[in-house]
Design a protein around this motif. Structure first.
Motif, PDB file in Angstrom:
ATOM      1  N   GLY A 213     -19.853 -22.927  12.307  1.00 51.46           N
ATOM      2  CA  GLY A 213     -18.424 -22.805  12.630  1.00 51.46           C
ATOM      3  C   GLY A 213     -17.879 -24.040  13.332  1.00 51.46           C
TER       4      GLY A 213
ATOM      5  N   ALA B 225     -12.399 -17.041  11.873  1.00 56.09           N
ATOM      6  CA  ALA B 225     -12.148 -18.486  11.773  1.00 56.09           C
ATOM      7  C   ALA B 225     -11.464 -18.814  10.440  1.00 56.09           C
TER       8      ALA B 225
ATOM      9  N   ILE C 222     -13.617 -19.574  19.864  1.00 54.72           N
ATOM     10  CA  ILE C 222     -13.234 -20.793  19.137  1.00 54.72           C
ATOM     11  C   ILE C 222     -14.453 -21.704  19.051  1.00 54.72           C
ATOM     12  N   SER C 223     -14.387 -22.702  18.179  1.00 57.00           N
ATOM     13  CA  SER C 223     -15.549 -23.569  18.041  1.00 57.00           C
ATOM     14  C   SER C 223     -15.597 -24.561  19.201  1.00 57.00           C
TER      15      SER C 223
ATOM     16  N   LEU D 202     -16.939 -15.773  11.784  1.00 52.58           N
ATOM     17  CA  LEU D 202     -16.469 -16.745  10.786  1.00 52.58           C
ATOM     18  C   LEU D 202     -15.281 -16.220   9.997  1.00 52.58           C
TER      19      LEU D 202
ATOM     20  N   ARG E 165      -9.536 -22.277  10.371  1.00 50.33           N
ATOM     21  CA  ARG E 165     -10.496 -23.244  10.900  1.00 50.33           C
ATOM     22  C   ARG E 165     -11.755 -23.324  10.054  1.00 50.33           C
ATOM     23  N   PHE E 166     -11.906 -22.386   9.124  1.00 49.43           N
ATOM     24  CA  PHE E 166     -13.087 -22.415   8.256  1.00 49.43           C
ATOM     25  C   PHE E 166     -12.658 -22.105   6.840  1.00 49.43           C
TER      26      PHE E 166
ATOM     27  N   THR F 215     -24.254 -18.653  12.724  1.00 49.09           N
ATOM     28  CA  THR F 215     -23.053 -18.726  13.546  1.00 49.09           C
ATOM     29  C   THR F 215     -23.090 -17.667  14.637  1.00 49.09           C
TER      30      THR F 215
END
Ligand SMILES: Nc1ncnc2c1ncn2[C@@H]1O[C@H](COP(=O)(O)OP(=O)(O)OP(=O)(O)O)[C@@H](O)[C@H]1O
Ligand SMILES: [Mg+2]
Length: 366
Positions: free
Chosen positions: A141, A186, A349-350, A183, A191-192, A179
């Motif tokens: 991620g 995300a 968050i990442s 995900l 974001r992914f 992860t």
């Protein structure tokens, strides 16, 4: 940098079917850490998981491993590799969160001489290093979107192009990704990449937190008592009833890694070959940031927050969004005692995004 190659991995013994342990055929011949010598899968949920691992391992399917910190994601990835037809090939583990955005692509895909400033020599990347074996991408991620596109391409085309190269290099790698963030959330947040998510998620291994598989706790405790006891030259260490109770009652925010450390520490300080509750360094006084969301449902504290926000909207300040975001980042970072990994996990968050915000608001300088 968190990465290594390991082509000399262990074989799981089929005797596991009758007991909770998988052991090395000859542990003494392996100069590996304790983690590689035995696996405990005693709780019904864990046995079920191990059964699933055995079924998917021989296939070539990409695997996505999901789980909180310390639940055994890397161990599971190694197990998939060890039970696959690639077991004699390399197992390469790479932590995607360990690279800066500018470095990650050259690390993964390699580069030619002169591809960028400082590229003095050509260098192969981790995909090439894992050729013929398994590449384990931890904290997937954290990958920037540009690297995600390239990974998808490598998986689809089965070839890798080094940065600055014209020619592609054919590659035969099985990918396992892990992860500890959600995900799919995300993906929703942009974001992914959704296509990569589905490409990775062919087989999913869900590693439950230890508190949701209590049947593993005491077998793991006994396992580490024996392993570390042997290492320290102690013979048959006993576990007191009070200690057993305390271990079973604990929430284990750090999961198996925390359990391993607590048992190791208890062995160092226990007396007369008996581990008592007082020897266990259990962090019961603090609600861990990692387990806090599970203990306090989000809905209740959100209400008063909405009231405060409504007040703020009445007399909106300039840059209200930035002010609110800065407040969230600052307070979460302080709550996690400036630990980036825990803060990122707390906020879902990442780490790359967190670092970016910390820099923007001046909490990080480099
Ligand atoms: N089933 C198991 N049996 C025995 N030991 C285990 C098992 N699962 C995990 N461990 C131990 O727990 C520790 C943590 O495992 P691992 O590194 O695989 O977790 P992780 O999920 O990758 O953690 P992180 O998210 O922090 O990277 C390891 O040292 C390993 O020895
Ligand atoms: Mg790990």
């Amino acid at each position: 940098m968190a990465k290594y190659r390991d082509s000399d991995f262990y074989n799981a013994s089929p005797e596991f079917q009758d007991g909770p342990l998988i052991t090395l055929p000859d542990p003494s011949s392996h100069a590996l850490s304790i983690r590689a010598t035995a696996l405990v899968f005693a709780d019904p949920a864990s046995r079920h998981l191990f059964d699933y691992i055995q079924r998917i391992a021989p296939s070539e399917a990409t695997v996505l491993i999901i789980g909180e910190t310390g639940t055994g994601k890397e161990l599971a990835a190694r197990q998939v590799h060890a039970l696959s037809n690639r077991k004699n090939g390399p197992f390469v583990a790479v932590n995607c969160g360990a690279f800066s955005e500018s470095l990650v692509e050259s690390e993964l895909f390699g580069h030619e001489k002169g591809a960028f400033t400082g590229a003095l020599n050509a260098r192969s990347g981790w995909f090439e290093a894992a050729n013929g074996g398994t590449l384990f991408l931890d904290e997937i991620g954290d990958l920037p979107l540009s690297a995600q596109v390239k990974i998808l391409r490598v998986l689809q085309e089965r070839e890798v192009v080094r940065l600055g190269a014209r020619q592609a290099i054919p590659i035969d790698v099985r990918l396992i990704a892990a992860t500890n963030i959600d995900l799919s959330a995300a993906v929703q947040a942009g974001r992914f990449r959704e296509d990569l998510y589905y490409r990775l998620n062919v087989a999913a291994l869900n590693l439950l937190p230890l508190r949701e598989r209590p049947g593993d706790i005491l077998p793991l405790v006994r396992h580490f008592l024996e392993r570390y006891g042997k290492r320290m030259g102690l013979s048959s260490v006993m576990l007191g009833d009070d200690a057993e109770r305390a271990l079973l009652d604990y929430a284990w925010p750090g999961n198996i890694r925390e359990l391993e450390n607590i048992i190791h520490h208890a062995l160092l300080i226990c007396r007369n070959g008996r581990v008592a509750a007082a020897d266990l360094n259990l962090n019961t006084s603090v609600i861990s940031p990692l387990s806090a969301p599970a203990r306090a449902p989000l809905s209740s504290p959100i209400k008063p927050l909405e009231t405060v926000l409504a007040d703020l909207y009445e007399q909106p300040a300039a840059n209200l969004f930035d002010t609110l975001e800065e407040t969230i980042i600052r307070t979460a970072y302080a709550y996690c005692e400036n630990n980036q990994v825990q803060t990122a996990r707390l906020l879902g968050i990442s780490r790359n995004i967190l670092r970016h915000r910390l820099k923007r608001y001046g909490f990080l300088t480099s």
